[in-house]
Design an enzyme around this catalytic site. Structure first.
Site, PDB file in Angstrom:
ATOM      1  N   ASP A   1       0.860  -1.178   0.000  1.00  0.00           N
ATOM      2  CA  ASP A   1       0.000   0.000   0.000  1.00  0.00           C
ATOM      3  C   ASP A   1       0.891   1.221   0.000  1.00  0.00           C
ATOM      4  O   ASP A   1       2.049   1.121   0.367  1.00  0.00           O
ATOM      5  CB  ASP A   1      -0.783   0.062   1.320  1.00  0.00           C
TER       6      ASP A   1
ATOM      7  N   ASP B   1      -4.292  -2.634   5.025  1.00  0.00           N
ATOM      8  CA  ASP B   1      -4.771  -2.179   6.327  1.00  0.00           C
ATOM      9  C   ASP B   1      -6.285  -2.146   6.378  1.00  0.00           C
ATOM     10  O   ASP B   1      -6.869  -2.237   7.432  1.00  0.00           O
ATOM     11  CB  ASP B   1      -4.190  -0.799   6.662  1.00  0.00           C
TER      12      ASP B   1
ATOM     13  N   ASP C   1      -8.994  -5.209   2.131  1.00  0.00           N
ATOM     14  CA  ASP C   1      -7.753  -5.874   1.719  1.00  0.00           C
ATOM     15  C   ASP C   1      -7.742  -7.339   2.117  1.00  0.00           C
ATOM     16  O   ASP C   1      -6.833  -8.070   1.764  1.00  0.00           O
ATOM     17  CB  ASP C   1      -6.526  -5.201   2.363  1.00  0.00           C
TER      18      ASP C   1
END
EC number: 7.2.2.10
Length: 1176
Positions: free
Chosen positions: A470, A791, A795
């Site tokens: 990310d 997070d 996801d």
């Protein structure tokens, strides 16, 4: 679960209730029955019994806005009456149980039996003195004292077996203790937000009591049951309890029941806690699981809220696809980790295959074991034959009845020698080395901010070839600050002066930001003087609130004027909308909606914009294009995220249709566009450089716009200007990988992923698609091993699909943590690099151990074997072999498995999945050292007595005293192992084997400790160890020969490996073996080879039977001349039967043929086998 069964739990609480019936207006029993209702039934029941949720709050003596007072006495009383929010875990195995398990080892059992027979026989004195004529070798040195000492060997073997067992049990026990510690740490770290005394505070989950007002928000895992009392747009994933993958909308008037163990997928709100611990829905399931003893055994040692939902619904939640049914593994699974493979399998349900290392090790161990078995069998046969021929054929002795015990004693001695060969050949130290190495790494990784939840993730990380990270919070600091703004037709490159903004615009701006954000998001004063203000809650919103404060305004008064309860309607942020809107009712009865979101999305919906005077003017598509070019792109190219803030007014009547989102979110008026900076973490560029040097490709997957993403990627060093790389947006990525029908094609993904470095504006499904595409790709010869960071709740699927999923410890939602393998406690990308280092270190440690172990194995087996064949007696006695086994297994695994990692590990490429465990270089070392050791031992065995001028120890009679000759051989052997252990520290052919030896105190201690014990054994071991004390000069020679190992190591290092083409590598996983068909469905039970063969046999047998039946039917049909159709019809019915039989014969391989053909049979089969993965 634990010690409390359902009934005594009730009786205990009944008594409490009787005492306190007057205290609260409802009993535990009433609340329990209330929580079993769903939907409208529950609403009706609450209305009837308590008259609205406020009534229930009054009954529970709590306030919907202020929460509980939070006094200690009140909390204690609530815990006493309604129970604690804690499910007692299953008791750990006691030390005695672990000892008993260690005793189950087959080789040890064989040894025990042999030792007991040997003991029994040594006490049996044959009648009369007739035993002179019994055997050739009995005469001579045997005197009275020696005959009586015959029991010592048996006793010594028993004693060493006890030693081995205790060491193993102790290891298991300490491991278990570590995991419980780790787990209680995870438990303590799990906190939840509640309102107490009007203050919003975070408390550990175990502290929640009935009557608490808890704040639930996107991404939470609910820790207790409760009733929804206020909030907006709350959607819950209840698949863990019901098996239904659809998200359930919760609302105060339709379905207010919130259940523990379910996940909040969208929205936010408050709930009144009504049941905790064993009385919550999850707790009840748990208690049921614990009620029957058998189930208790099946349940693993878990002890937290969320877990019950797991097992009991594994069977219900079968039919759903993985992404929707995020069947979470409780945060606890690290527990009991690799103690037994069953736990491993279970904690790893979503990982279908064994970890790479385990696969290779199992294979190697089986091969070594087989070889050892063959050798030991041959040894015994040769010894027995030689003895028989020598005694009965050559010397023509008769087998006399009174001689039987003597002969049996000989046979037992031969048998013990055989077993000892086997014991030395089988590397029991392997699993131990893996365990120690992993457990040690996990403990140390905690210090490097990696909280490992699944043990083998740590080792898989060493093989990682790709990391999909990310951007926000991982590569960047996640401290958002507004640095540019476009307000009133002016683009300000820094925060504008408050006076330059028209008052109207300012008021709208402050209201829009203050009201249209989660009220849990705040900016608090810094903790210490001169620090940065603390950002609490959603970081983007914190950035916007910070912007309000920078404009010398305040958001608190606005919020207190319009508290959360007064918000009319909220469209919460989700990954589809990419915007958030809040509607409020104005004093005159009309409505106003504030919106904020990604600028390119919100601007498309704007038809007006506020000008320099704060008045709205028309905003046409071409104005928008110009704005994108002049304002948004330049901001994005500076690496800023752009957010647009807008509003829209609605008339009071007719009231708009709020559910028609597309109409509501259109015709907006833009207030401003801000550019938010999220600076790159200072240590990230260096970490990424290390990854690239170590052969790991880093890709950035982000929801941000492509220019922002590219700018940050360049700052981090993921892409370098001028290189040939792809940066794609989610839309373009999807267009390229899908065919005309809109299906994803692997070949299309293969064209993209090798060059793809940045995927922007991506949805969670894109992330999952990319990860799956890279893992399934067959373009490169090595299967890619992918690590993913995440997070958000969305996801989850990608984290589960990846080989290693990293969740963020600080910013991560509970859902993400559940799906992950490792939690980064500091959310920092550079911690991932540490994980790679540790992973590679585990792999290397095990290779070092193997290199050492196999040398000892080869030498010991050959010595015992040839010695037995030539001199009818192994030069290394059973007890000595056991001692060698102890050093080379237990101690060596401790010493070599705890080597700390070095930066040098990051200088090589990843090993890949089918690289053999034992490389050519290692094979060269193993064989080279074995040659040295064998040469010296055989020299000592056959000419040693001449060199040292001592009596020969060969051909000694039964029970003769230990000879110096054999003691020297034993001592030299051990010395060579000790020095070879130092050689084994390096496996890539390095010259300096002492490099960094003092960084590993355990290694030094063990080498010196073993040396000391060896001195004691030789000098004072006497009869039990078959040792005779040695003189100083003899000791000197033993140590000198041992030291020769180090010199010889240098000689071996000079031979180039490339020359030795004939050396084979060992312990590789071939492509085909990587995931055998059967293993795909081998969920929980590890099936050993024999059983698998058996099953295969059964299936073949059924097939055979089936064919014969068909043939008979065909023959009969022709005989009787009936229609051929009938036979075929019957044939098909027979086939379907056999298919069912296949199911029954192997419960853990539901045959996919019928699983695919009939959905019903799938669910039936799945239901039959409770812990199933969803059938693909």
């Amino acid at each position: 679960m634990g010690d409390m069964t359902n009934s005594d739990f009730y009786s205990k609480n009944q008594r409490n209730e009787a005492n306190h019936a007057g205290e609260f207006g409802c009993t535990l029993q009433e609340l329990r029955s209330l929580m079993e209702l769903r939907g409208t039934e529950a609403v009706v029941k609450i209305k009837e019994t308590y008259g609205e949720t406020e009534g229930l709050c009054r009954h529970l003596k709590t306030s919907p806005t202020e929460g509980l007072a939070g006094t200690a006495a009140d909390l204690e009383k609530r815990k006493l009456i309604f129970g604690k929010n804690f499910i007692p875990p299953k008791k750990p195995k006691t030390f005695i149980q672990l000892v008993w398990e260690a005793l189950q080892d087959v080789t040890l059992i064989i040894l025990e039996i042999a030792a007991i027979i040997s003991l029994g026989l040594s006490f049996y004195q044959p009648p009369g003195e007739g035993n002179e004529g019994c055997g050739t070798a009995t005469g001579g040195a045997e005197d009275e004292g020696e005959a009586e000492a015959g029991w010592i060997e048996g006793a010594a073997i028993l004693l060493s077996v006890i030693c081995v067992v205790l060491v193993t049990a102790f290891n298991d026990w300490s491991k278990e203790k570590q995991f419980r510690g780790l787990q209680s740490r995870i438990e303590q770290e799990q906190k939840f937000t509640v309102v107490r005394g009007g203050q919003v505070i975070q408390i550990p989950v175990a502290e929640i009591v009935v009557g608490d007002i808890a704040q639930v928000k996107y991404g939470d895992l609910l820790p207790a049951d409760g009733i929804f009392i206020q909030g907006n747009d709350l959607k819950i994933d209840e698949s863990s309890l019901t098996g239904e993958s659809d998200q359930v909308r919760k609302s105060v008037d339709k379905d207010p029941m919130l259940l523990s163990g379910t996940h909040v997928m969208e929205g936010s709100g408050r709930m009144l806690v009504t049941a905790v611990g064993v009385n919550s829905q999850t707790g009840i399931i748990f208690t049921l699981l614990g009620a029957g003893g058998e189930e208790e055994e099946k349940k693993d040692k878990k002890g937290k809220m969320q877990d019950g939902n797991m097992e009991n619904n594994q069977n219900k939640a079968k039919q759903q696809d993985g992404a929707a049914a995020m069947e979470m593994q409780p945060l606890k699974s690290a527990e009991g980790g690799e103690g037994d493979d069953k736990d491993k399998k279970k904690s790893n349900m979503h990982k279908k295959e064994k970890s790479v290392l385990q696969g290779k090790l199992t294979k190697l161990a089986v091969q070594i074991g087989k070889a050892g078995l063959v050798m030991s069998a041959i040894t015994v046969i040769i010894l027995v034959l030689y003895f028989a021929i020598d005694t009965f054929v050559v010397n023509k002795k008769q087998w006399l009845p009174e001689c039987t015990p003597v002969y049996v004693q000989y046979f037992v001695k031969f048998f013990i020698i055989g077993v000892t060969v086997l014991v030395v050949a089988v590397p029991e130290g392997l699993p131990l080395a893996v365990t120690i190495s992993l457990a040690y790494s996990v403990k140390k990784m905690m210090r490097d901010n990696n909280l490992v939840r699944h043990l083998d993730a740590c080792e898989t990380m060493g093989n990682a070839t790709a990391i999909c990270s990310d951007k926000t919070g991982t590569l960047t600091t996640n401290r958002m600050t507004v640095v540019q703004a476009y307000v009133g037709d002016v683009h300000y490159k820094e925060i504008p002066d408050p006076d330059s903004i028209p008052a109207k615009t300012m008021e709208l701006l402050v209201n829009a930001i203050a009201i249209n954000s989660a009220y849990t998001t705040k900016i608090l004063p810094p903790e210490k003087e001169g620090g940065l203000p603390r950002q609490v809650g959603n970081k983007t919103e914190c950035g916007l609130l910070g912007f309000v404060l920078d404009l010398k305004q305040d958001y608190e008064p606005v919020r207190s004027l319009i508290p959360e309860e007064k918000l009319y309607k909220v469209y919460t942020f989700n990954s589809v909308r990419k915007s958030m809107s809040t509607v409020i009712k104005m004093p005159d009865g009309s409505f106003r909606m504030y919106s904020k979101g990604a600028s390119e999305i919100v601007l498309k919906k704007c038809s007006r914009i506020l000008n320099a005077a704060g008045e709205p003017r028309i905003f046409r598509p071409r104005d928008r294009d110009e704005m994108v070019k002049k304002v948004i792109e330049p901001m994005a190219c500076d690496g800023l995220r752009t957010i647009c803030v807008a509003f829209r007014d609605f008339p009071s009547s007719p009231e708009p249709d709020w559910d028609n989102e597309n109409d509501i979110l259109s015709d907006l008026t833009c207030i401003c566009v801000v550019g938010i900076e999220d600076p790159v973490r200072p240590e990230v560029p260096e970490a990424i450089r290390k990854c690239q040097r170590a052969g790991i490709t880093v890709r950035m997957v982000t929801g941000d716009n492509i220019n922002t993403a590219r700018a940050i990627a360049i700052k981090c060093g993921i892409i370098h200007p001028g290189e040939d790389f792809l940066c794609l947006e989610g839309k373009e990525f999807n267009r390229r990988i899908r065919n005309e029908k809109g299906e994803i094609e692997q070949e299309r993904i293969d064209k993209i992923w090798p060059k793809l470095r940045v995927l922007a504006r991506s949805s969670p499904t894109d992330k999952h698609t990319l990860v799956k595409g890279i893992i399934d790709s067959t373009q490169v010869e090595q299967r890619q091993v992918v690590a993913v960071t995440g997070d958000g709740t969305n996801d989850g699927p990608a984290l589960k699909k990846a080989d290693v999923g990293f969740a963020m410890g600080i910013a991560g939602t509970d859902v993400a943590k559940e799906a992950s393998d490792i939690i980064l406690t500091d959310d920092n990308f550079s911690s991932i690099v540490k994980a790679v280092m540790w992973g590679r270190n585990v792999y290397d440690s095990i290779s070092k151990f193997l290199q050492f172990q196999l040398t000892v194995n080869i030498v010991a087996v050959i010595v015992a074997f040839t010695g037995a064949c030539i001199t009818q007696d192994s030069p290394l006695k059973a007890v000595q072999m056991l001692w060698v086994n102890l050093i080379m297994d237990t101690f060596a695994s401790l010493a070599l498995a705890t080597e700390p990692p070095t930066e040098a590990l990051l200088l090589r490429k990843p090993y890949g999945r089918n690289k053999p465990l034992i490389s050519r270089t290692m094979m060269k070392n193993i064989l080279g050292h074995a040659v040295y050791q064998l040469t010296l031992i055989f020299t000592l065995l056959f000419v040693g007595e001449k060199m040292f001028k001592i009596d020969s120890g060969r051909n000694a009679p039964l029970h003769s005293p230990p000879s110096e000759h054999y003691t020297i051989i034993f001592n030299t052997f051990v010395m060579m192992q000790l020095f070879n252990e130092i050689n084994a520290r390096k496996i890539h052919g390095e010259r300096n084997v002492f490099d960094g030896i003092f960084r590993n105190p355990i290694f030094c201690t063990i080498v010196l400790g073993t040396f000391a014990i060896q001195i004691v054994i030789v000098q004072f071991g006497g009869k039990p160890f078959s040792c005779s004390p040695l003189q100083l000069d003899q000791w000197m020679w033993c140590v000198f020969i041992g030291l020769g190992e180090l010199v010889w190591g240098q000689v071996i290092a000079t031979i180039p490996t490339s020359r030795l083409k004939f050396l084979k590598e060992a312990g590789r996983l071939t492509e085909k073996e990587e995931v055998p068909e059967e293993e795909l469905n081998e969920d929980v039970e590890e099936i050993d080879h024999a059983e698998r063969e058996l099953r295969r046999g059964q299936i073949l047998w059924f097939r055979g039977l089936n064919r014969i039946q068909t043939q008979i039917e065909v023959v009969n049909t022709f005989k009787s001349g009936t229609s051929f159709q009938g036979a075929l019809r019957r044939q098909s019915s027979v086939t379907s039967q056999t298919q069912d039989v296949t199911n029954i014969s192997s419960p853990s391989h539901v045959s996919l043929s019928n699983a695919l053909s009939s959905p019903t049979s799938t669910s039936a089969a799945a239901a039959g086998h409770p812990r199933r993965e969803g059938i693909p």
